[in-house]
Scaffold this motif. Sequence first.
Motif, PDB file in Angstrom:
ATOM      1  N   SER A 121      42.172  42.707  43.184  1.00 36.24           N
ATOM      2  CA  SER A 121      42.585  43.271  41.640  1.00 36.24           C
ATOM      3  C   SER A 121      43.605  42.649  41.010  1.00 36.24           C
ATOM      4  O   SER A 121      44.050  43.199  39.914  1.00 36.24           O
ATOM      5  N   GLU A 147      49.330  50.188  38.303  1.00 37.30           N
ATOM      6  CA  GLU A 147      48.034  50.518  37.539  1.00 37.30           C
ATOM      7  C   GLU A 147      46.797  49.566  38.064  1.00 37.30           C
ATOM      8  O   GLU A 147      45.593  49.763  37.566  1.00 37.30           O
ATOM      9  N   ARG A 148      47.155  48.512  38.761  1.00 36.16           N
ATOM     10  CA  ARG A 148      45.809  47.514  38.846  1.00 36.16           C
ATOM     11  C   ARG A 148      45.291  47.962  40.245  1.00 36.16           C
ATOM     12  O   ARG A 148      44.250  47.251  40.574  1.00 36.16           O
ATOM     13  N   ARG A 187      51.771  45.971  40.829  1.00 33.41           N
ATOM     14  CA  ARG A 187      51.693  46.390  39.604  1.00 33.41           C
ATOM     15  C   ARG A 187      50.401  47.480  39.762  1.00 33.41           C
ATOM     16  O   ARG A 187      49.620  47.699  39.848  1.00 33.41           O
ATOM     17  N   CYS A 246      46.933  43.200  41.804  1.00 34.23           N
ATOM     18  CA  CYS A 246      47.699  44.078  41.862  1.00 34.23           C
ATOM     19  C   CYS A 246      49.318  43.815  42.446  1.00 34.23           C
ATOM     20  O   CYS A 246      50.276  43.785  41.953  1.00 34.23           O
TER      21      CYS A 246
END
Lengths: 165, 635
Positions: A73, A89-90, A87, A75
């Motif tokens: 994803s 939110e990912r 990250r 992230c």
Amino acid sequence: MKQIFVRPERCMGCKSCEIGCAVQHSKDKTLYSAVLQSPAPMKRLFVEAGENIRMPIICRHCEDAPCLNACISGCLYRDEKGFVRRRKERCIGCWTCIMVCPFGVITRDREKHIAVKCDRCHKLEVPACVNACPTHALVMVDVDEMSKEKRHMVILTESKAISHQ
Amino acid sequence: MEKSTDSATLSAIKEAEKTGIKTVWDRYAAQIPQCGFGETGLCCRNCMQGPCRIDPFGEGPQMGVCGANADIMVARGISRAVAAGTASHGGHAKHMAHTLFKSAIGEAPDYPIRDEAKLKAVANRIGVKVDNRDVRAIAIDVAKKALEEFSEKESPLTWAATTMTKGRIDTFLKYNVVPTGIDSVVAESMHRTTYGVDADPVNLLLGAVKCALADYAGCHIATDIADILFGTPHPTLTRANLGVLNKDAVNIAVHGHNPLLSDIVVQVAGEKDMIDRAKTAGASEGINIVGVCCTGNEVMMRHKIPLATSSVSQETVILTGALDAMVVDYQCIMPALSNIAECYHTKMITTMPIAKIPKAVHIEFSEANAKESARRIISTAIEAFKKRDPNKINIPDISSAAFAGFSTEAIIGALSLVNKEDSLKPLIDNIVAGNIYGVCLFAGCNTVKVTQDANYTAMIKELVKNNVLILATGCASGAFARHGFMTPEATEKYAGNGLKAVLKAVGQAAGLGGPLPLVLHMGSCVDNSRAVDVTVAVANKLGVDLNMLPVVASAPEPVTEKAVAIGTWAVASGLPTHLGVVPPVLGSKTVTQVLTSTVKELFGGYFIVEPDPVKAAEALLSVIAERRRGLGLSA
């Protein structure tokens, strides 16, 4: 480049590193507010023990990091200092990173449903766990220095062995 | 590591694992690794500038904020452990003394004086006039003398001064370790270990010895008054282990320490009305009281009450699914019991104002209304019985026969059947001849850190093979009872030829028709005082001091602060004392050196720390050999 190294023979199993880590990842970054915080802050390293050994198991921020390679994803990423970070939110909570991490140091945040891992206290000069260790079982040493020190120890042992012959 | 060597315990653990119930072994696993600073005694929380820790590897701090180094921290820690142990035995003893007083003035009708001979013997020993006096008047004076022991007197503790050898007393005076009050020396220990008082590790350790001697006095008071109020124990045959629970009876476990509670529960359980009510509720076999831990020993010795299990495995009694009430007073009661009781119909019942547990029913027990409280407790158990879930019942069909109740009086009594004129002579002659190579007192607990009973069972086999006479108290006796070592059969199977011959001769003279059991069960943990009485009698008879006798002590699986206190007075009494678990002292080389070596020069006793049971037995045998040589006996 400095890395966190563990000297297992010095570990008392007191888990001060775990506490220091959780406090550093709490809202106010103090022990007393951290113990009252709900949901409780999460630690990123783990003191484990075997028959005659106890030591913290900690993220190595591997140069060829399986977690980073497996994260679909986007992230996980490598920051400018070389640390493998999130990250948040990912993260989609697929736990592939947990599956591939050879050290088992990625866990899940049961509230936010995302992966949790060591960020090497990227804002601090000395990571909280190293700072908290009362016996210097956790140390920050340059990787090349560490190899050199190890070679030095080998020579010392060998020369002692020879002089005893 | 295996959790237990006791198959009944293992069966209950299996049941817990099946149902997902967490026990002491799971909680211990969750604690691993335990903190090395605590393990080595290198942390201090005695002031709010701390907590401080010392780095045993030398790179980190070597002093706490106040400047206390490793030696001071470790010595203070041990000193506080001894104080806590002394406070516990002292609290138990004070409770007994108050009850004796109330009994004598007519305010505790449920506690009549059952053993006048013991009362008079104690009175004689402590200087209370006996001749031509009413029993109650004597009891009032004995109780008052006992209560005086707790505050600070101008003179040494009577219960220590009148029960030790002259040589010991001179030694205690020489090193200034004579306590003058039980509570006062506990307070003194707390004072000298608080912020900025005693900073000399050796002085701190001598303070701990002084406090431990008060613990000894407390134990002796507790034993004496228990005998006065409930009768001096004599050998009796009963059974031990979880198989003593009866699925057709209302099962009630008494757990804790003081017979003030358990003895009355046992008495009331024999009342016809209670038994009828149990039967009406569906329990065809009435009421079955079982013991756990030291109070289990108290009622085992005096009432043949079977022992269900010992301290570390206390939760297993509830796991049988057939326990209707767990009735507790104080000490060694895991708070976890009430959590496990919640998974069953079992009522957890607390009885003491200083020992309440959330989720338990509290039925307060006082001297004035003892039997009435006991009836309420038993009624609560009968009500709980009706709610039993038959699907949860799983009583392991495992128990061993066990002879219990070898008080000092019973041992001397048995010996006097061999030699009427001089009862100690058979014992001494056999020690001299080597038929009894030495004596070992096993005391203390079961710990989650050792495979349950493994150290006890391995050590005893080595020792008796070499003709060492075994005495046991507390959960040590529980371990031996559950494993069948308190039987004549065990004597036949394990004892060396010399020891076997002696135990046979005494057993036959006592009319047992066989040898004495391999282990002489002397009682609960306060009853270590009984072992001292026998040892002091032998020493006085021989005209030597305790530090010369081939007598040793061992706590192979210790847990509590009370064990630290007992171990310390055993060492001060001149006994080499083995510990099977490393106490939190290794952080200080000085303290470790003092406890395992230097103290020998002062008191003759010292600690032998050895987790390996076979090596421990070898160490004790070599100490016995050294002592025998010292007395000019064959080694």
